[in-house]
Structures are given as structure tokens and as C-alpha cells.
Design a protein around this motif. Sequence first.
Motif, mmCIF file in Angstrom:
data_model
loop_
_atom_site.group_PDB
_atom_site.id
_atom_site.type_symbol
_atom_site.label_atom_id
_atom_site.label_comp_id
_atom_site.label_asym_id
_atom_site.label_seq_id
_atom_site.Cartn_x
_atom_site.Cartn_y
_atom_site.Cartn_z
ATOM 1 N N ALA A 1 0.824 -1.275 0.039
ATOM 2 C CA ALA A 1 0.051 -0.097 -0.020
ATOM 3 C C ALA A 1 0.588 1.270 0.118
ATOM 4 C CB ALA A 1 -0.809 -0.032 1.101
ATOM 5 N N MET A 2 1.907 1.313 0.778
ATOM 6 C CA MET A 2 3.070 2.377 0.698
ATOM 7 C C MET A 2 3.598 2.754 -0.637
ATOM 8 S SD MET A 2 3.959 4.925 2.193
ATOM 9 C CE MET A 2 3.186 4.809 3.804
ATOM 10 N N LEU A 3 3.824 1.701 -1.211
ATOM 11 C CA LEU A 3 4.517 1.848 -2.494
ATOM 12 C C LEU A 3 3.805 2.612 -3.655
ATOM 13 C CD1 LEU A 3 6.376 -1.652 -3.064
ATOM 14 C CD2 LEU A 3 7.498 0.457 -2.861
ATOM 15 N N GLN A 4 2.252 2.460 -3.253
ATOM 16 C CA GLN A 4 1.323 3.067 -4.194
ATOM 17 C C GLN A 4 1.536 4.526 -4.282
ATOM 18 O OE1 GLN A 4 -2.945 1.448 -3.846
ATOM 19 N NE2 GLN A 4 -1.948 1.284 -1.861
ATOM 20 N N TYR A 5 2.189 5.131 -3.133
ATOM 21 C CA TYR A 5 2.460 6.521 -3.149
ATOM 22 C C TYR A 5 3.937 6.566 -3.595
ATOM 23 C CZ TYR A 5 -1.570 6.819 0.017
ATOM 24 O OH TYR A 5 -2.933 6.815 0.381
ATOM 25 N N VAL A 6 4.743 5.866 -3.256
ATOM 26 C CA VAL A 6 6.226 6.101 -3.779
ATOM 27 C C VAL A 6 6.302 6.186 -5.234
ATOM 28 C CG1 VAL A 6 8.631 5.163 -3.801
ATOM 29 C CG2 VAL A 6 7.058 4.995 -1.704
ATOM 30 N N LEU A 7 5.722 5.005 -5.953
ATOM 31 C CA LEU A 7 5.814 5.075 -7.492
ATOM 32 C C LEU A 7 5.488 6.501 -8.100
ATOM 33 C CD1 LEU A 7 4.901 1.485 -8.011
ATOM 34 C CD2 LEU A 7 7.405 2.586 -7.904
ATOM 35 N N PRO A 8 4.051 7.038 -7.986
ATOM 36 C CA PRO A 8 3.524 8.244 -8.732
ATOM 37 C C PRO A 8 4.578 9.424 -8.125
ATOM 38 C CG PRO A 8 2.267 7.507 -7.065
ATOM 39 C CD PRO A 8 3.141 6.441 -7.208
ATOM 40 N N ILE A 9 5.215 9.510 -7.060
ATOM 41 C CA ILE A 9 5.949 10.667 -6.703
ATOM 42 C C ILE A 9 7.232 10.562 -7.477
ATOM 43 C CG2 ILE A 9 7.598 11.370 -4.751
ATOM 44 C CD1 ILE A 9 5.291 10.971 -2.865
ATOM 45 N N ILE B 1 -11.746 0.905 1.270
ATOM 46 C CA ILE B 1 -11.149 2.170 1.140
ATOM 47 C C ILE B 1 -9.653 1.610 0.603
ATOM 48 C CG2 ILE B 1 -10.390 2.600 3.459
ATOM 49 C CD1 ILE B 1 -10.247 5.459 2.805
ATOM 50 N N TYR B 2 -9.530 1.783 -0.755
ATOM 51 C CA TYR B 2 -8.245 1.458 -1.281
ATOM 52 C C TYR B 2 -8.281 1.872 -2.686
ATOM 53 C CZ TYR B 2 -11.193 -2.531 -3.258
ATOM 54 O OH TYR B 2 -12.285 -3.096 -3.651
ATOM 55 N N SER B 3 -7.031 1.810 -3.509
ATOM 56 C CA SER B 3 -6.800 2.316 -4.650
ATOM 57 C C SER B 3 -7.317 1.302 -5.766
ATOM 58 C CB SER B 3 -5.714 2.783 -5.200
ATOM 59 O OG SER B 3 -4.702 1.590 -5.160
ATOM 60 N N GLU B 4 -7.785 1.716 -7.015
ATOM 61 C CA GLU B 4 -8.018 0.710 -7.954
ATOM 62 C C GLU B 4 -6.919 -0.111 -8.422
ATOM 63 O OE1 GLU B 4 -9.605 1.230 -12.678
ATOM 64 O OE2 GLU B 4 -9.433 2.934 -11.336
ATOM 65 N N ASP C 1 -2.147 7.963 -6.391
ATOM 66 C CA ASP C 1 -1.466 8.578 -7.474
ATOM 67 C C ASP C 1 -1.757 10.109 -7.636
ATOM 68 O OD1 ASP C 1 0.015 7.692 -10.578
ATOM 69 O OD2 ASP C 1 -1.602 9.104 -10.889
ATOM 70 N N LYS C 2 -2.975 10.376 -7.513
ATOM 71 C CA LYS C 2 -3.353 11.973 -7.441
ATOM 72 C C LYS C 2 -2.772 12.633 -6.567
ATOM 73 C CE LYS C 2 -8.012 12.763 -8.216
ATOM 74 N NZ LYS C 2 -9.319 12.944 -7.892
ATOM 75 N N LEU C 3 -2.687 12.285 -5.493
ATOM 76 C CA LEU C 3 -2.088 12.803 -4.153
ATOM 77 C C LEU C 3 -0.433 12.928 -4.410
ATOM 78 C CD1 LEU C 3 -4.001 11.026 -1.425
ATOM 79 C CD2 LEU C 3 -4.336 13.505 -1.943
ATOM 80 N N GLY C 4 0.220 11.908 -4.824
ATOM 81 C CA GLY C 4 1.566 11.959 -4.808
ATOM 82 C C GLY C 4 1.990 12.918 -6.003
ATOM 83 N N ARG C 5 1.143 12.875 -7.284
ATOM 84 C CA ARG C 5 1.482 13.748 -8.179
ATOM 85 C C ARG C 5 1.667 15.236 -7.950
ATOM 86 N NH1 ARG C 5 2.856 11.264 -12.878
ATOM 87 N NH2 ARG C 5 2.580 8.578 -12.897
#
Length: 336
Positions: free
Chosen positions: A76-84, A274-277, A295-299
Amino acid sequence: MTTMADVARHAGVSASTVSYAISGKRPIAQETRDRIEQAIAELGFAPNAGARALASSQTHVLGLFVQFLPDEFSPAMLQYVLPISDAARAAGYDILMVTESDGAHALQRIASSNMIDGVMLLNVAHDDDRLPVLRKIRQPGAMVGLPRTPEGFDVYDLDFAESGRVLVDHLAALGHREVVMITPNEHVYERGGAYAWRFRDAALERASRHGIRVFSYPGETQQPGVNEQINSILDERPEATAFIVHNDAMIAALPSVLHTRGIRVPEDLSVVGIYSEDFGRLFSLPYTAVESSPDKLGRAAVQTLIERLQDPDFSGDHVLELVAPEITDRGSTRAV
């Protein structure tokens, strides 16, 4: 390895002219600049980062401060790292990812070394000990996560309170009155993970208004404890007609446990989460859910940070944006 001298020979100019074109220290005729850029592209030349930093006083590196904690689900944390990382690279910046447990000390050390131009924070706590450091260093900062005192930073997060209300309203409209809620691990609350109690408290308050009885459990994050707890809850709460799951490890394991027990969704049990697509695709989750929007938040956080870096005179108000929850109905609930 291609050198600056190779580029100069290919473009028919001196090495110093190539250096000036890269650093911007002196004006270069457009025709000459075009030849140099063409030579760089044809030869695949990458300017030395250290030389570029000396010439521009910038490293074109962003520090990403994140911790992979044992009581959180790493995928789940990696979902934020990759788009950043993707957003930074698209803007010409590299990422220095820092995972030290002493985040405040790491931030002070790396910022004072001038290795980075700006700071991105993840795992933001309500009273985050990195923020006093971030207020003192010269580099600007942005973050995904809402602290108690966001003033002076660009802050992006999901509106977790409204997310809790949206999911409760969805179940209430279908007539559910006995609901299990599985929340993040208790250690998340202890270290100040405000997103957890923002969701939980808002969901409980809205459920009370609807006359819904909620059985709330802080969830496990590691196997075999995850499966054991799901089975235990199902045994303890046979009267529950729906689950609300705000715990990535628990919801990732839920389909397998329910299948093993012969529990059908939504015929026997309604489930929302509550989770991402992307997370849902990774674990084949068929549940109605609020999109967590990593993705939206990180970018957005990276783009705002880079805007400040590229315009040193920019003095606009800092951003505090809570993304409104969007629920996707995947047919995992029914009326009772």
C-alpha cells in the motif's frame, strides 16, 4: 561513456561552449544550442549531476522521506512512492528515498548537506517530529498526509472523515444496522496516524445518527494473524450483515478467507472498503470502495513542490487540499 568533449566534437564547438549551454552560465546562440542539444540526444550524453549542481546551485534531487513500518502493509505504501518518483522524473528531478527510523535526524543531516532541493514527506503523523526541522531548513517541503499544524507547507491528503461517512451512508441506505468495522493497526493510532482516527471517528458518528451498531476492531497487518483475526471476527459477529474495511492487509486477505468459509458476497455479507483501483487489481478485490487516490495525491504534491523550486520568487499561499472521496460500486453490497 560519452563525455562532454565527445559532444563538443560532434556539434563542432568547444567543450566550454557545451558546458555553458548545459549550465546556462553564458548566453549561447540558438543555432549553436540546437546543434549541442542534437549532439546530446544522438550520443545519449547525461550531464554530470555534481557539475550541474555546482553550476546551478541545484541538485535536481528531491528527498523522499518514508518509512516501511512493520504494522503497515508495504504494497500500500508503494502506491504513493511510485507516482511521486514518476512525477519527479517527468519534471527532470531524481528521488533520494530515505527510510531511516529517525526521520527528524535524517532530514536535518541530508538537508544540511545540500544533497536535495526539496523535501517530500510520507507517513505524516499528527505531531510529526520532522516538521520542526522542515520549518528551519532552507528547502521547501510538501507532504501527503495531514499533520496537526500544516501551516507553511503544501499538504495533500484524502478526506478520510468524509470517506468514513460516505461508506456508512451507503450501507445505511441499504438497511444495514449491524456492521463490523476493521481499522488500521492499533500502533498506527499510538504513533499519531491521524488518517486512522479521522476515518473511524467520522464513521462511528455517522453510524450513530443512522442507528447503526458498529463493532470496531483494529486490524492485524501480518500473516497468519490477519487470517486468524478475520475468522475470529466472523465467529464473534454472526449478526453483522456488512463489513467496512479500512486496513489494506485485512482487505487483501478477505476474499480468500470468505471463499474458504463459503461466505458469499453480497448474498451472505456486504463488504465495502477504502483502497486504490491499482491495489484492487493487484489483489483481485471485488468490493465497493472509496478510491484512496495515491497517484493523484503524490503527483499533486510533487508538482506543487517543483513549482516552488522553479520559481524562487513565488510566494503564493501554501496548499491544503483534502481530496473528496469517490466511491466505486462494484456490486459487493445488497439491501437487507
